[in-house]
Design an enzyme around this catalytic site. Sequence first.
Site, PDB file in Angstrom:
ATOM      1  N   HIS A   1      38.733  27.755  31.624  1.00 62.66           N
ATOM      2  CA  HIS A   1      38.261  27.408  30.283  1.00 62.66           C
ATOM      3  C   HIS A   1      36.865  27.924  29.973  1.00 62.66           C
ATOM      4  CE1 HIS A   1      41.382  24.704  28.707  1.00 62.66           C
ATOM      5  NE2 HIS A   1      41.550  24.293  29.943  1.00 62.66           N
TER       6      HIS A   1
ATOM      7  N   LYS B   1      30.355  20.060  17.313  1.00 60.25           N
ATOM      8  CA  LYS B   1      30.762  20.483  18.650  1.00 60.25           C
ATOM      9  C   LYS B   1      29.637  20.118  19.619  1.00 60.25           C
ATOM     10  CE  LYS B   1      31.282  24.606  16.934  1.00 60.25           C
ATOM     11  NZ  LYS B   1      32.619  24.986  17.351  1.00 60.25           N
ATOM     12  N   ARG B   2      29.904  20.264  20.896  1.00 58.18           N
ATOM     13  CA  ARG B   2      28.869  19.998  21.894  1.00 58.18           C
ATOM     14  C   ARG B   2      27.614  20.823  21.579  1.00 58.18           C
ATOM     15  NH1 ARG B   2      28.939  22.419  27.073  1.00 58.18           N
ATOM     16  NH2 ARG B   2      30.961  23.255  26.462  1.00 58.18           N
TER      17      ARG B   2
ATOM     18  N   LYS C   1      26.524  27.892  21.631  1.00 52.26           N
ATOM     19  CA  LYS C   1      27.208  27.546  20.385  1.00 52.26           C
ATOM     20  C   LYS C   1      26.304  27.756  19.177  1.00 52.26           C
ATOM     21  CE  LYS C   1      30.407  24.353  22.662  1.00 52.26           C
ATOM     22  NZ  LYS C   1      31.707  24.962  22.364  1.00 52.26           N
TER      23      LYS C   1
ATOM     24  N   THR D   1      38.636  24.754  19.756  1.00 48.55           N
ATOM     25  CA  THR D   1      39.768  24.071  19.110  1.00 48.55           C
ATOM     26  C   THR D   1      39.330  23.402  17.813  1.00 48.55           C
ATOM     27  OG1 THR D   1      39.388  22.190  20.591  1.00 48.55           O
ATOM     28  CG2 THR D   1      41.162  23.697  21.183  1.00 48.55           C
TER      29      THR D   1
ATOM     30  N   LYS E   1      41.354  22.934  14.082  1.00 48.35           N
ATOM     31  CA  LYS E   1      41.525  21.696  13.307  1.00 48.35           C
ATOM     32  C   LYS E   1      41.012  21.892  11.882  1.00 48.35           C
ATOM     33  CE  LYS E   1      40.602  19.238  17.569  1.00 48.35           C
ATOM     34  NZ  LYS E   1      39.514  18.675  18.389  1.00 48.35           N
TER      35      LYS E   1
END
Length: 839
Positions: free
Chosen positions: A376, A569-570, A575, A677, A681
Amino acid sequence: MPHNKFVLSNPKLAIIKLPEQGMKKHDFEEDFKQYYVHLLGRDEHCRSPYYANEALSQAIRDRLMERWKDTHHTYRANDARKLYYLSMEFLMGRTLSNAMLNLGVTDTVTAAMYDLGIEIEELIASEHDAGLGNGGLGRLAACFIDSCATLQLPVVGYGLRYEYGMFTQTIVNGEQVEKPDHWLRHGNVWEIERLEYSHCIKFGGHTEMYTTEEGELRKHWISTSNVLAVPFDTPIPGYKNGTVNSLRLWKAVATEEFNLDEFNAGDYAEAVASKITAENITMVLYPNDANENGKELRLKQQYFLASASLQDVIAHWVDTHGKDFKHFAEKNCFQLNDTHPSIAIPELMRLLVDEHHLSWDDAWTITKKTMAYTNHTLLPEALEKWSVNLMRRLVPRLMEIIFEINAHFMEEVSLHWPGDTDRMRRMSIIEEEGEQRVRMAYLALVGSFSVNGVAQLHSQLLQQGLFRDFYELWPYKFNNKTNGVTPRRWLASCNPELAELITETIGDGWITDLSQLKKLEPYAENAKFRQRWRVIKQAAKQRLIDYKKRKHPTELHFDVNAIFDVQVKRIHEYKRQVLNVLHVIHLYNDIKKRGAEHHVARCVLIGGKAAPGYKIAKKIIKLINNVSHVINADPDMANKLTLLFLPDYRVSAMEKICPGADLSEQISTAGKEASGTGNMKLMMNGAITIGTLDGANIEIREEAGDENFFLFGLTEQEIEERRGHYDPLSIIGQDQDLKEVLHLLESGHFNQCEPGLFDDVIASIKSPHDPWMTIADFRSYVDAQARVEDAYRDQDHWTKMSIINCANSGKFSTDRTINEYNQDIWKLTPQHVKHHTCK
């Protein structure tokens, strides 16, 4: 071994004969009242929704129980091949609404509660999120087991029953403060404790050779400290199909409650010390491993999960097939969800060789035929490496087995590439540079028959980069399985108004076959349909505003007509929440200089948690909140620009956020996000993506079309080409907007009472060694955001883009992902469960 030695003497079949639970409105009303009054002792004066939720959950669980037993009997009667999904995380969220949806009783139960004067939304909101995961990895596992049940595949999820989940995040003076998330404080109505399936887990001790009666040399693992693994089972219902699979979570319990002699002697703390030490294993989700104690506890968690789960599977095998393991690999498969459970490979070898006396070769053949590994992450630091000394101390027998696995593997590498010592050093499971460490990802690669990435780009980069040597040795092992999300929770349940419009328009087949959403695409040209879509989207945005005000009261005014620009998100440097903040500062600066008429109204929503030991990520949260404080207090920004940090982001929060999002921020550095993911969504609910060519963004853009995706940024190849001569200072010098943004940051405009607070964040993005190259993508990102504003000005066209995104999200269902896993890796036969009525 059974935990309870007492058994019923001669139970009659009548003990399990019960009438089938009714599914009509009055059945739920009567059962609810029975539980509310008799089990929970409540009356008309009780005003807490907790007890009403508990009573209704008991009634729903009764219906699941019937189907759960039928599913188990079907699998056993058919001797079905099974898949065991091993994951350190299962981020389940709330259960009640999902269970009602999958049983097909949402409307019936809603009406029953209404008759009793109860709002179903109030009960659903009172349920605490199950704290069993920390982000995308755990939520993916939850979506996967939902799809497995819906596809009627015999799959069992195995995880850990953490007493305290991912911490509750509060914001104090703009900074993240972590508080314990004791999600099990009031118990868990959905689980069943199965003491009879407990297993003993060994730690410490040492190994000794001994000779069997047949004259064979074998190994003993002795003088160990033992912990009991007690299973708690949770039902996982498929969508309206009678199948209910199991999620089995292990709790660590001391083998002895406490030392009575020490207690009687007055040493109370020491008397219960071993109990506390044992139960620490499943006390907290993912302890901070910044110190040696944290590392030891995390390794204990991983071994505890692997050993308990494998012992469980083997015990079931012996119970049904005896001690002949000849066909074990034909009937069983294990999917390792990332590197964390890879210790299952040497543990299966230990159980087969030491406990069941198979030869090494036979045991290794079984292991290699049953283990499959999902990777992952592309971040090397996330690929776990455990100190050989630590493993020798905690699991000495496994360390011996790993050394032997590696010796055989090195022999295979040497035969394939004679004399290539460099390659052997690179590929060895044991890293020899400095302190010896076990490369757990390499162990997973060597011991598995299948290795997959989770998006096309991710799988390609694994093969060409991180695992290139292994791909050259075993190309047939590698494959791609692009992630997905379950459309039941992430559209049908969380956005019922939009789901109802879709069903009215194209039928309800999309709920189990998301590719049918493609039928919506022609309706993007229908003005009446676009108007209905837009009304539903605006209502979802208003609900998000109401949720924000209810959960985190504020005096701010929110414009429902503003573009809702969402990044949840985290919090992590790759990111690039920092890039988002730089753009917000740019907008703020531009509005201050030129006025607001050049921009559409925008509400930027950022949410996520930073790992407790990740200092710069926590500083980024502080930066977001400081910038937010300045912007939201400035009258020049009123009704034009708002920045909000959403505290304590979790599954139930995302269920409110994704229906109301207009713009989905997927802005990670190209080549760093495995899949994502959240992007799926948001797309499924009609948000339009602004993103780099990273992870599943590439496939989202392919499905939606270039014109319905806001692309920016360097590609993965361009990022790699820049390494070694990346010059952010030169880029800043040539971009006036960027220069002004950084001036505001560096001058302390957003931290006037906290001088130097953000110096390390600024230094990291200005460094030529910044691996995330945030500065390099600034101009492209700002230009893409300008295109977003242009598109949003034409609301009718934006709505068309929204419909097209939703219509083309079919690929991103976990039903499709799981079908591919099953066809290419697991080879399971769907089992059609008949729901038997007991008369």
